[in-house]
Design a protein around this motif. Structure first.
Motif, PDB file in Angstrom:
ATOM      1  N   GLU A  75     -25.090 -22.406  18.920  1.00  0.00           N
ATOM      2  CA  GLU A  75     -25.985 -21.276  18.749  1.00  0.00           C
ATOM      3  C   GLU A  75     -25.154 -20.079  18.311  1.00  0.00           C
ATOM      4  OE1 GLU A  75     -28.270 -20.535  22.239  1.00  0.00           O
ATOM      5  OE2 GLU A  75     -28.960 -22.600  22.388  1.00  0.00           O
ATOM      6  N   ASP A  76     -25.715 -19.231  17.490  1.00  0.00           N
ATOM      7  CA  ASP A  76     -25.037 -18.018  17.034  1.00  0.00           C
ATOM      8  C   ASP A  76     -24.621 -17.199  18.254  1.00  0.00           C
ATOM      9  OD1 ASP A  76     -24.364 -16.705  14.519  1.00  0.00           O
ATOM     10  OD2 ASP A  76     -25.675 -15.080  15.178  1.00  0.00           O
ATOM     11  N   GLY A  77     -23.326 -16.917  18.389  1.00  0.00           N
ATOM     12  CA  GLY A  77     -22.824 -16.113  19.493  1.00  0.00           C
ATOM     13  C   GLY A  77     -22.399 -16.901  20.721  1.00  0.00           C
ATOM     14  N   GLU A  78     -22.490 -18.220  20.673  1.00  0.00           N
ATOM     15  CA  GLU A  78     -22.086 -19.068  21.798  1.00  0.00           C
ATOM     16  C   GLU A  78     -20.566 -19.189  21.835  1.00  0.00           C
ATOM     17  OE1 GLU A  78     -23.407 -23.395  23.634  1.00  0.00           O
ATOM     18  OE2 GLU A  78     -23.863 -22.963  21.545  1.00  0.00           O
ATOM     19  N   THR A  79     -19.964 -19.196  23.035  1.00  0.00           N
ATOM     20  CA  THR A  79     -18.516 -19.384  23.118  1.00  0.00           C
ATOM     21  C   THR A  79     -18.177 -20.844  22.825  1.00  0.00           C
ATOM     22  OG1 THR A  79     -18.410 -19.956  25.480  1.00  0.00           O
ATOM     23  CG2 THR A  79     -18.259 -17.587  24.892  1.00  0.00           C
ATOM     24  N   ASN A 129     -29.925 -14.973  18.487  1.00  0.00           N
ATOM     25  CA  ASN A 129     -29.880 -14.293  17.195  1.00  0.00           C
ATOM     26  C   ASN A 129     -30.718 -14.988  16.127  1.00  0.00           C
ATOM     27  OD1 ASN A 129     -28.212 -12.326  18.302  1.00  0.00           O
ATOM     28  ND2 ASN A 129     -26.383 -13.519  17.823  1.00  0.00           N
ATOM     29  N   GLN A 130     -32.000 -15.093  16.392  1.00  0.00           N
ATOM     30  CA  GLN A 130     -32.983 -15.563  15.428  1.00  0.00           C
ATOM     31  C   GLN A 130     -32.798 -17.019  15.021  1.00  0.00           C
ATOM     32  OE1 GLN A 130     -32.620 -12.672  12.332  1.00  0.00           O
ATOM     33  NE2 GLN A 130     -33.583 -11.063  13.529  1.00  0.00           N
ATOM     34  N   GLY A 131     -32.297 -17.844  15.908  1.00  0.00           N
ATOM     35  CA  GLY A 131     -32.269 -19.270  15.667  1.00  0.00           C
ATOM     36  C   GLY A 131     -31.151 -19.783  14.785  1.00  0.00           C
ATOM     37  N   MET A 132     -30.160 -18.968  14.480  1.00  0.00           N
ATOM     38  CA  MET A 132     -29.067 -19.448  13.634  1.00  0.00           C
ATOM     39  C   MET A 132     -28.184 -20.410  14.417  1.00  0.00           C
ATOM     40  SD  MET A 132     -27.942 -16.037  11.569  1.00  0.00           S
ATOM     41  CE  MET A 132     -26.820 -16.988  10.544  1.00  0.00           C
ATOM     42  N   THR A 133     -27.843 -21.530  13.790  1.00  0.00           N
ATOM     43  CA  THR A 133     -26.896 -22.466  14.383  1.00  0.00           C
ATOM     44  C   THR A 133     -25.797 -22.768  13.380  1.00  0.00           C
ATOM     45  OG1 THR A 133     -28.140 -24.419  13.677  1.00  0.00           O
ATOM     46  CG2 THR A 133     -28.647 -23.537  15.875  1.00  0.00           C
ATOM     47  N   HIS A 134     -24.671 -23.243  13.913  1.00  0.00           N
ATOM     48  CA  HIS A 134     -23.489 -23.490  13.091  1.00  0.00           C
ATOM     49  C   HIS A 134     -22.864 -24.825  13.491  1.00  0.00           C
ATOM     50  CE1 HIS A 134     -23.970 -19.280  12.093  1.00  0.00           C
ATOM     51  NE2 HIS A 134     -23.962 -19.008  13.386  1.00  0.00           N
ATOM     52  N   ALA A 135     -22.349 -25.548  12.508  1.00  0.00           N
ATOM     53  CA  ALA A 135     -21.678 -26.825  12.751  1.00  0.00           C
ATOM     54  C   ALA A 135     -20.253 -26.567  13.208  1.00  0.00           C
ATOM     55  CB  ALA A 135     -21.676 -27.676  11.485  1.00  0.00           C
ATOM     56  N   VAL A 136     -19.904 -27.117  14.368  1.00  0.00           N
ATOM     57  CA  VAL A 136     -18.544 -27.006  14.890  1.00  0.00           C
ATOM     58  C   VAL A 136     -18.011 -28.418  15.084  1.00  0.00           C
ATOM     59  CG1 VAL A 136     -17.073 -26.183  16.770  1.00  0.00           C
ATOM     60  CG2 VAL A 136     -19.031 -24.801  16.015  1.00  0.00           C
ATOM     61  N   THR A 137     -16.916 -28.718  14.386  1.00  0.00           N
ATOM     62  CA  THR A 137     -16.282 -30.027  14.490  1.00  0.00           C
ATOM     63  C   THR A 137     -15.094 -29.921  15.430  1.00  0.00           C
ATOM     64  OG1 THR A 137     -16.971 -30.634  12.266  1.00  0.00           O
ATOM     65  CG2 THR A 137     -15.130 -31.880  13.216  1.00  0.00           C
TER      66      THR A 137
END
Length: 132
Positions: free
Chosen positions: A31-35, A12-20
């Motif tokens: 990665e956007d949409g990763e489980t 999804n266009q390179g969006m990433t998110h911080a998961v602690t």
């Protein structure tokens, strides 16, 4: 010509998110949409799962302390599968990450059910004396 930062394209266009991941005190990029289960496995963070991530074993249970609205399945908010006290418990294999999250493993033994798994792995005999 549009400006290109040269970053590799991810889901999804390179969006990433911080998961602690509380408990192991690590923050990793999803990665956007990763489980959550896939993210944990990709980063060497252990969450129990004996079914390969298809949602049948219910071992990859997590509490989501921050960002529940960003944990989705097929575009809709993910449905909790269990509770721990008043807290909803989700399956890490059944929801995708679409924003920053703070999560914590929710071992089966803490949910008032017969112990089947812990963060250390399968325990078919129930709780050890040290777990009580």
């Amino acid at each position: 010509t549009p400006h290109d930062e040269g970053a590799p394209a991810l889901h999804n266009q390179g969006m990433t998110h911080a998961v602690t991941f509380k408990g192991v005190n690590r923050t990793v990029q999803a990665e956007d949409g990763e489980t959550l289960l896939g993210l944990a496995q990709r980063n060497g963070i252990h969450l129990d799962s004996s079914c390969g991530g298809n949602g049948s074993c219910h071992q990859c249970r997590v509490l989501i302390h921050v960002g529940r609205e960003h944990f989705r399945r097929n575009g809709d908010p993910c449905t909790p599968r269990h509770t721990q006290g008043n807290e909803p418990v989700y399956l890490a294999c059944q929801g995708e990450v679409f924003g920053d999250l703070e999560v914590e493993a929710a071992p089966v033994r803490g949910l008032g059910e017969r112990a089947q798994a812990s963060l250390l792995g399968w325990n078919g005999e129930g709780l050890d004396a040290r777990d009580v």
